[in-house]
Write a protein that holds these residues in place. Structure first.
Motif, PDB file in Angstrom:
ATOM      1  N   ASN A  75      43.399   9.433  77.216  1.00  0.00           N
ATOM      2  CA  ASN A  75      42.760   9.096  78.498  1.00  0.00           C
ATOM      3  C   ASN A  75      42.491  10.380  79.275  1.00  0.00           C
ATOM      4  O   ASN A  75      43.174  10.690  80.246  1.00  0.00           O
ATOM      5  CB  ASN A  75      43.648   8.142  79.300  1.00  0.00           C
ATOM      6  CG  ASN A  75      43.806   6.801  78.614  1.00  0.00           C
ATOM      7  OD1 ASN A  75      44.726   6.608  77.822  1.00  0.00           O
ATOM      8  ND2 ASN A  75      42.907   5.888  78.896  1.00  0.00           N
ATOM      9  N   ASP A 132      39.215   7.014  81.847  1.00  0.00           N
ATOM     10  CA  ASP A 132      38.771   6.438  80.579  1.00  0.00           C
ATOM     11  C   ASP A 132      39.017   7.426  79.440  1.00  0.00           C
ATOM     12  O   ASP A 132      39.194   8.630  79.664  1.00  0.00           O
ATOM     13  CB  ASP A 132      37.282   6.074  80.647  1.00  0.00           C
ATOM     14  CG  ASP A 132      37.036   4.791  81.432  1.00  0.00           C
ATOM     15  OD1 ASP A 132      38.026   4.108  81.761  1.00  0.00           O
ATOM     16  OD2 ASP A 132      35.874   4.480  81.713  1.00  0.00           O
ATOM     17  N   THR A 163      26.866   6.580  80.360  1.00  0.00           N
ATOM     18  CA  THR A 163      27.713   5.850  79.410  1.00  0.00           C
ATOM     19  C   THR A 163      28.589   4.807  80.081  1.00  0.00           C
ATOM     20  O   THR A 163      29.321   4.093  79.404  1.00  0.00           O
ATOM     21  CB  THR A 163      28.611   6.827  78.629  1.00  0.00           C
ATOM     22  OG1 THR A 163      29.477   7.526  79.549  1.00  0.00           O
ATOM     23  CG2 THR A 163      27.774   7.846  77.862  1.00  0.00           C
ATOM     24  N   ARG A 182      31.235   5.202  81.925  1.00  0.00           N
ATOM     25  CA  ARG A 182      32.666   5.503  81.953  1.00  0.00           C
ATOM     26  C   ARG A 182      33.107   5.973  83.334  1.00  0.00           C
ATOM     27  O   ARG A 182      32.298   6.341  84.163  1.00  0.00           O
ATOM     28  CB  ARG A 182      32.993   6.559  80.894  1.00  0.00           C
ATOM     29  CG  ARG A 182      32.784   6.057  79.481  1.00  0.00           C
ATOM     30  CD  ARG A 182      32.988   7.175  78.458  1.00  0.00           C
ATOM     31  NE  ARG A 182      31.998   8.231  78.657  1.00  0.00           N
ATOM     32  CZ  ARG A 182      32.092   9.443  78.104  1.00  0.00           C
ATOM     33  NH1 ARG A 182      33.140   9.737  77.360  1.00  0.00           N
ATOM     34  NH2 ARG A 182      31.140  10.340  78.304  1.00  0.00           N
ATOM     35  N   ARG A 229      35.361   2.559  77.018  1.00  0.00           N
ATOM     36  CA  ARG A 229      35.890   2.496  78.378  1.00  0.00           C
ATOM     37  C   ARG A 229      37.385   2.246  78.431  1.00  0.00           C
ATOM     38  O   ARG A 229      37.979   2.256  79.507  1.00  0.00           O
ATOM     39  CB  ARG A 229      35.153   1.414  79.172  1.00  0.00           C
ATOM     40  CG  ARG A 229      33.660   1.663  79.248  1.00  0.00           C
ATOM     41  CD  ARG A 229      32.968   0.689  80.171  1.00  0.00           C
ATOM     42  NE  ARG A 229      31.530   0.818  80.103  1.00  0.00           N
ATOM     43  CZ  ARG A 229      30.681   0.130  80.857  1.00  0.00           C
ATOM     44  NH1 ARG A 229      31.147  -0.739  81.738  1.00  0.00           N
ATOM     45  NH2 ARG A 229      29.385   0.295  80.742  1.00  0.00           N
ATOM     46  N   ASP A 230      38.020   1.976  77.282  1.00  0.00           N
ATOM     47  CA  ASP A 230      39.472   1.836  77.276  1.00  0.00           C
ATOM     48  C   ASP A 230      40.000   2.181  75.889  1.00  0.00           C
ATOM     49  O   ASP A 230      39.251   2.216  74.904  1.00  0.00           O
ATOM     50  CB  ASP A 230      39.928   0.436  77.713  1.00  0.00           C
ATOM     51  CG  ASP A 230      39.348  -0.659  76.832  1.00  0.00           C
ATOM     52  OD1 ASP A 230      39.635  -0.660  75.621  1.00  0.00           O
ATOM     53  OD2 ASP A 230      38.606  -1.509  77.349  1.00  0.00           O
ATOM     54  N   THR A 263      35.855  10.332  73.535  1.00  0.00           N
ATOM     55  CA  THR A 263      35.134   9.707  72.431  1.00  0.00           C
ATOM     56  C   THR A 263      35.889   9.922  71.130  1.00  0.00           C
ATOM     57  O   THR A 263      36.772  10.779  71.031  1.00  0.00           O
ATOM     58  CB  THR A 263      33.724  10.305  72.278  1.00  0.00           C
ATOM     59  OG1 THR A 263      33.837  11.691  71.877  1.00  0.00           O
ATOM     60  CG2 THR A 263      32.951  10.225  73.591  1.00  0.00           C
TER      61      THR A 263
END
Length: 238
Positions: free
Chosen positions: A43, A59, A53, A55, A152-153, A62
């Protein structure tokens, strides 16, 4: 496996955090500026400007940034193309910020949605009498897009890493032998899966084995003490 905090690294992150918004405002609205604190992986987003994106701060990184971290590949990644889930094409640049000792502290990323530029390019070609190309071929000399997932998570990131590794294995889990499962664990380790919290349990469930078996696989792969990035999880006792 994740880079460690340093006093100078923290100072640099504070400085660049203040630069994210001004830099984002200076770029076209189709761009997004993101700052990652590499010591906080997965994170890792600590500042963001733009909504390319979707985000937010807090978050995760990638899958590509996780994979580069595991590989220790902290070179700048310049002007590479990625594809979003909705098929929009992006051009991305990732700059690694190092502390005074040369250790990687942060990653500053700029992502630009190319959709409007591709449309303008095609209109210009049509107005000049050129035959319009297909959108995916509209940018001359464009390199093949890089596979990079913007999530996103952490749960979404974990499922993406798992589905990719299982698909690459080419064998249904119920038909896998030990060698297949070890290969999946090796692939997941290279992709940074074990930087995620509860990764061992997640992988064990996906492969229909116990978490002790996953630790054994990791030991066989050469990680005798700690699963990479799994420092938050104590190694199980016998």
């Amino acid at each position: 496996m994740r880079p460690q905090k340093s006093i100078d690294g923290e100072r640099l992150i504070a400085v660049f955090s203040d630069l994210v918004a001004p830099l984002g405002k200076a770029l076209p609205a189709s761009s997004e500026v993101v700052l990652h604190d590499l010591s906080r992986l997965p994170n890792s987003i600590v500042a963001i400007y733009g909504d390319v994106t979707g985000r937010r701060v807090g978050d995760p990184a990638t899958d590509l940034l996780l994979q580069l971290t595991i590989a220790g590949d902290f070179d700048h990644q310049d002007a590479y193309e990625t594809v979003l889930p909705d098929k929009r094409r992006m051009r991305s640049t990732t700059m690694i910020i190092r502390d005074v000792a040369g250790n990687p502290a942060a990653a500053l990323c700029i992502n630009t949605d190319l959709s409007s530029w591709i449309a303008v390019h095609d209109i210009a070609r049509a107005m000049l009498g050129a035959v319009a190309e297909r959108p995916e071929k509209s940018i001359p000399d464009a390199a093949a897009p890089v596979t990079e997932t913007f999530v996103r998570d952490v749960e979404e990131l974990a499922q993406q890493l798992l589905s990719t590794a299982l698909a690459d294995a080419g064998v249904p889990v119920e038909l896998m032998q030990k060698r297949h499962k070890i290969a999946v664990v090796r692939d997941l380790r290279a992709r940074g899966m074990f930087l995620l919290r509860d990764a061992v349990e997640t992988v064990a469930t996906a492969l229909n084995v116990t978490r002790f078996t996953i630790y054994n696989y990791l030991n066989e792969l050469g990680e005798d003490d700690d699963a990479p990035g799994d420092a938050a999880l104590p190694h199980p006792k016998g």
